[in-house]
Design a protein around this motif. Structure first.
Motif, PDB file in Angstrom:
ATOM      1  N   TYR A  69       0.829  -1.201   0.000  1.00 15.58           N
ATOM      2  CA  TYR A  69       0.000   0.000   0.000  1.00 15.58           C
ATOM      3  C   TYR A  69       0.867   1.257   0.000  1.00 15.58           C
ATOM      4  CZ  TYR A  69      -3.949  -3.040   1.369  1.00 15.58           C
ATOM      5  OH  TYR A  69      -4.922  -4.006   1.420  1.00 15.58           O
ATOM      6  N   ASN A  86       3.775  -4.182   2.515  1.00 11.37           N
ATOM      7  CA  ASN A  86       2.962  -4.294   3.728  1.00 11.37           C
ATOM      8  C   ASN A  86       3.622  -5.105   4.836  1.00 11.37           C
ATOM      9  OD1 ASN A  86       1.139  -2.883   2.224  1.00 11.37           O
ATOM     10  ND2 ASN A  86      -0.488  -4.419   2.287  1.00 11.37           N
ATOM     11  N   VAL A 115      -6.309   3.739   2.408  1.00 11.59           N
ATOM     12  CA  VAL A 115      -5.475   2.588   2.044  1.00 11.59           C
ATOM     13  C   VAL A 115      -4.064   3.089   1.709  1.00 11.59           C
ATOM     14  CG1 VAL A 115      -5.316   0.477   0.664  1.00 11.59           C
ATOM     15  CG2 VAL A 115      -7.560   1.443   1.175  1.00 11.59           C
ATOM     16  N   CYS A 116      -3.790   3.348   0.461  1.00 10.20           N
ATOM     17  CA  CYS A 116      -2.417   3.667   0.057  1.00 10.20           C
ATOM     18  C   CYS A 116      -1.967   5.058   0.491  1.00 10.20           C
ATOM     19  CB  CYS A 116      -2.273   3.499  -1.450  1.00 10.20           C
ATOM     20  SG  CYS A 116      -2.505   1.779  -1.985  1.00 10.20           S
TER      21      CYS A 116
END
Length: 381
Positions: free
Chosen positions: A268, A274, A303-304
């Motif tokens: 991510y 991760n 998320v990212c």
């Protein structure tokens, strides 16, 4: 005095803007702002930060002309340092006193020039002349109109809305460095729902891969053993879905970071995968360019974008998330990530204030605490 860490819940009360006092989550109380200064005393540094210029700056705040600062002198120094267009931010007495005690190395209740220079030279450099990078995270077709388009996710965000905002930031702000990141997955990537049968499920996984639905989390045996959210296949290498949006401005001499190429580990963050088994080139390239401040925009917030911002903090960059230039997957997760990032020292701003921050005109105290503590650690080694 016990140091105040950035994850201390009291921190949100230590920094107050000149026009607003934060009372609690979502509550604000108006007050009359202090008058602006007639001039900026830090102009004398001329951004070269020579010893002569630092001494001239020091003398500006030495009200007794005896070569040392009193508590009041030091308070005035902080007040004028932490300001926006020469209008000071308000600082709590507790924070001012802590900074004083940490600067007063010989504990004589005064601050001399050597103490000032040791404690504040590097902090002044970064505060007055930050080296700023804009990291544009995953503004790719699949997150906008393709297989993992945000408008089909729980938050129903429109990913394409970030493009004109990011373009305005690129046009109006003088960033020293710009980086574009890409999800860059092989066809057999572990995050793809379509590939859930390719790897055995770990016994402790609450959901067996065969029974999993989109966005479920499954633990795969590995190696490495990993818990993975199952997303639709997206951003496959060398496909249109992995391309940046056609209207996004591309800056020459930018950094391009391709992540998630390992089929067995998702990535991510633009800094690490991760599992933190492998890092990208981003941190090394930012350090080569002496970057101090990282501004994060793009997709998806929870998320990212959040993962990139968190690793930016861990790598000791002053980290700013430009909220109106981000869109996310799930509103609840966006709020969870926001609170987590805030506890670790990330600040959240709108794009309209970014030019002043990058130019060192809007100098926010909440960006300085971590940096000051890191500098003290180096001095004490």
């Amino acid at each position: 005095m016990v140091p105040i860490a950035l994850n201390d819940d009291r921190l949100k009360f230590l920094f107050k803007s000149a026009s607003l006092i934060q009372i609690g989550m979502g509550q604000k109380e108006s007050m009359s702002p202090p008058p602006p200064f007639d001039s900026d005393p830090f102009d004398c540094l001329k951004r070269n930060f020579t010893e002569d210029e630092l001494e001239k700056c020091f003398r500006h705040f030495d009200s007794s002309n005896q070569g040392t600062w009193s508590h009041d002198d030091f308070r005035r120094f902080l007040s004028e340092l932490f300001s926006n267009k020469r209008r000071p931010y308000l600082l709590l007495t507790e924070l001012v006193e802590q900074y004083f005690q940490e600067t007063d190395f010989n504990q004589d209740n005064r601050i001399d020039f050597n103490e000032f220079q040791q404690a504040w030279k590097e902090t002044l450099k970064t505060t007055l002349k930050p080296v700023s990078a804009l990291v544009i995270v995953d503004v790719q077709n699949d997150f906008i109109s393709g297989s993992l388009a945000l408008h089909s996710c729980p938050a129903n965000h429109q990913g394409e809305e970030v493009v004109p905002i990011i373009n305005r930031v690129l046009t109006n702000v003088r960033f020293d460095v710009v980086a574009y990141t890409y999800d860059w997955h092989p066809h057999n990537h572990i995050s793809f729902y379509e590939n859930r049968y390719l790897r055995p499920t770990a016994p402790e996984s609450k959901i067996n891969a065969a029974d999993a639905k989109l966005l479920d989390s499954v633990i795969f045996v590995g190696p490495p053993k990993v818990e993975q959210v199952l997303w639709p296949a997206h951003c496959v290498q060398h496909t249109r879905g992995a391309d940046l949006h056609k209207d996004l401005i591309l800056v020459s001499n930018a950094i391009h970071v391709f992540k998630g190429a390992n089929p067995n580990v998702d990535s991510y963050s633009a800094f690490w995968d991760n599992m933190k088994l492998a890092k990208t080139s981003l941190d090394d390239q930012l350090r080569e360019r002496n970057v101090t401040d990282v501004y994060v925009v793009g997709l998806a917030t929870d998320v990212c974008v959040a993962a990139t911002a968190m690793h930016s903090i861990e790598n000791n960059y002053r980290t700013i998330l430009i909220e109106d230039a981000c869109r996310g997957v799930d509103e609840k997760e966006i709020e969870v990530k926001r609170l987590e990032l805030n506890r670790h020292g990330c600040i959240f701003v709108e794009s309209t204030v970014v030019p002043g921050m990058v130019d060192g005109i809007d100098r926010r105290p909440e960006l300085t605490r971590n940096m000051f503590e890191e500098n003290l650690k180096k001095i004490r080694l």
